[in-house]
Scaffold this active site. Sequence first.
Site, PDB file in Angstrom:
ATOM      1  N   LYS A   1       0.864  -1.185   0.000  1.00 16.61           N
ATOM      2  CA  LYS A   1       0.000   0.000   0.000  1.00 16.61           C
ATOM      3  C   LYS A   1       0.895   1.228   0.000  1.00 16.61           C
ATOM      4  CE  LYS A   1      -3.917   2.284   2.061  1.00 16.61           C
ATOM      5  NZ  LYS A   1      -3.407   3.562   1.534  1.00 16.61           N
TER       6      LYS A   1
ATOM      7  N   ARG B   1      -9.948   9.598  -6.628  1.00 17.87           N
ATOM      8  CA  ARG B   1     -10.909   8.654  -6.043  1.00 17.87           C
ATOM      9  C   ARG B   1     -12.302   9.259  -5.947  1.00 17.87           C
ATOM     10  NH1 ARG B   1      -8.604   6.546  -1.044  1.00 17.87           N
ATOM     11  NH2 ARG B   1     -10.680   5.765  -0.599  1.00 17.87           N
TER      12      ARG B   1
ATOM     13  N   GLU C   1      -1.967   3.880  -8.421  1.00 14.88           N
ATOM     14  CA  GLU C   1      -1.512   4.874  -7.450  1.00 14.88           C
ATOM     15  C   GLU C   1      -0.423   5.733  -8.070  1.00 14.88           C
ATOM     16  OE1 GLU C   1      -1.840   5.728  -3.033  1.00 14.88           O
ATOM     17  OE2 GLU C   1      -2.868   4.270  -4.290  1.00 14.88           O
TER      18      GLU C   1
END
Length: 905
Positions: free
Chosen positions: A604, A624, A652
């Site tokens: 992450k 997002r 990302e």
Amino acid sequence: MPPLLTVTHPKGIYLPEADLWLDPHFGVERAFISHAHSDHVARHQLTFSSELTLELMRARYGVKESSSFQALPMRQVFEWEGWKLRLFPAGHIVGSAMLHLTRIADGATLLYTGDYKLRQGLSSERCELLHADTLIMETTFGLPQFRFPPTGEIVASMLKWVRETLDDGGIPVLLGYSLGKAQEILCALGDAGLPVMVHKSILEMTEVVAPLLGKLPAYRPFVAAEAKGHVLLFPPSGARSLAIRKLKTCRTAMLSGWAMQPGAKYRYQVDEVFPLSDHADYPELLETVETVSPRRVYLVHGYTQEFAADLRARGYEAWTLERADQLEIQLGQPKRKIMEAGAPAVLPESAEGKPESFAQWAYVCAQAAAESSRLKKVSLLADYLRALEQETDLELAVRYCSGLLFDPAGGEGPLNTGWAVIRRSLQELSGLSDAEYRTLSRSQADAGRTAYLVLSRCPLVVADMDLQETAHFFRELREARGPLPKTKLLRERLAHLSAHTGSWLVRLMTGELRMGSKEGLIEEAIATAFQQPADAVREAAMLSGDIGRAAVLARQARLHEAVPRPMVPIKIMLATPEETAADIWQRMLGAEPDGAGEVWLEDKYDGIRAQLHRSTGKVEIYTRDLKPIGVQFPEITQAAVGLHDEVIMDGEIIAYAEDKKLSFFDLQKRLGRRDQADLFLPSDISVRYVVFDLLWKNGSSLLSQPLAQRRLALESVTMPPGMTLIDVHHVRSEVEIEAAFMAARRRNNEGLIAKDPATAYTPGRRGKAWLKLKKAFATLDVVVVKAEQGHGKRSHVLSDYTFAVRDEHGALRVIGKAYSGLTDAEIETLTEHFTSTTLQQKGSVRTVIPDTVLEIAFDSIQASTRHDSGLSLRFPRIKAIRTDKTPEDIDTLAYARKLAGVTVS
């Protein structure tokens, strides 16, 4: 005749010859405090007050009697540095006092009333006036319309309402401030024989002054389970408290002089209002001036300009020291019926039977907002949508109900019509000054209610518009360049809408509809209206990028035709947080023993979640929350041009410098900037796009395919420089998950995302298919220094807290602000505490006594110039209220710097 005393008002009322401030809101060297309400209390080097006011401040704010306080007995002369000071009862609340000041050298006199009233109160001494050359008086109700009925009549009306509520099986809730009004209400209930329960804050104040109040009813602390059959006495903030909402059968009544104004029920959002006031009304103000017979009058608080003009017309020299600064201001005589809280709006006659009118849309929304039952909300909206005949009207109505002004898939930009344009439009229509509008806006903390109350005083010529005309107006507003043309357009439009319809136009423009969950509610309404599955409606809205389009497909029973397409962003799939590796393993594989299953793990990253769309000749990146940001990351859009396929990817954005990953704090600087010359220089910082999912490829949707198949399709895409495919780690035990987590941390990533390879991509939803392991970076024990009024459902409480750590010299240094992590009950408790410990208030922000310790969790900490600590927290949230710790126990700035890796030379 001696010269008059000099009075100035730089930031408060100041007597320079005596070097004395009167009720200042901030700490000064020497001050007189007239009474113990929080807006009149601050910490001073020397404070004069009445003996009872000091007692109340000790009980309410923890003030300790010391040499810095000089408590004066009523009516006795106190000589001090060439002055004679005498206090007289003000009649406002228990302990409230007027200050009579005499200059010994020449006998010049001054009377400062503070807040006061002349009529005999039920819980305070009768006011006593004395002649003075100079009079400084408050004029809260300084207009002729404020003539209060006799107290006996008001009390009789209140008791009648209370008994009727009890007879109907309801619970009456009387609202009054904890100190002053609450005791007045208790005295009014004294002979009624009614059992009373009081809020904790009222109980504390009443116990201090109970021996002075005479006969009181049988009262005890509030206990929700035993409230039936009792009269409840709460502070005004309690009207919407969790405790009251849970009781369900409560009816609320506000006791205030402002009950004389039209629309008071709507303003306070209560069932009834009674004009019981602890301020002087208009006749009493005139009587005060006649009795004191001053040579000059200075006016503060409320209608100072209007009352000064009134006095000058009567032959007095009268001047205002300030403009309106009360919590309420006059709204003037309304030109139409005021809509009370929860009541149906009154529709213009022309809107009856026309569902395509904007007034009808506003009417239905108001009805839905007033309903507490979600089923009834859905039914109201469904009936309305079903009645819309034109597809265009259906699309618009549905978008507006969702808070959308344009087709989100149409590429139309925002209105760029901010609060300043809305405020100026309303002011130009109503004639309100900046101070008056600001005061009203703060008292409401709601754009729609503020607009309604302002428009209620305007001479509007109502000519309703339909939904398509509304859409045309929004396009005009968006295309107008500059605030002046936008203000003119909005002012002219509001001038032709009713106050109710205009208020809903403002709600729509500001995104503050407050009908409930906007998207979920309207999706259910569409499904009900056209007898389609709610899940199918949600999926069609997501795939088409427009809930309006989904509504049309639902009416035509064609929801299955909605498919993803490039340049229409899709809601991202979300991961559910878990705290430990064991939790991850248990959620993913249940009771399976180690080795019997497999979990996919991905790092992450500490970056920006982004969706990349690449079609022939065009590339865009979406956040997002589905906003385009491609212009801010040209390196990535240029790299995506090198893709050989048309794709929609999930991934990302991360930043690097000298081949080292940087944090979100560094990357965040790119967001919101449009000047490419001001972005990171490629030679200093590079930006990369790490791809971890493929949602659409060359005309085919991959959403329903399992992750394992989507991964194979993703691996078949050739990645150009600047774009990278994320690594996947396959683990078979919770021990391996923990080891992978530690490895991810060593790679300077936030943690892990665990994924089930057999699951489809479910946009906008959380579940156990994706889990994230992202342990909090650390926690800090901090002290709250400021508390701010919240918004929306928290507009009645103080829910945003600014907090500080302590530096090496013992000073408090602000390090962040948080508003999440507490329950509604905890927020209400803190609201009561911070309201009573306010040192200074500016707008919606209160500087409070730093006595409340919070434990704050956060994801990372970084050097920053935002706060005077030189540090800033990422994603701070409140972990706990540390009642076991004092401000002396909070963490130090040195410790916070150590966590951030910041050294001070």
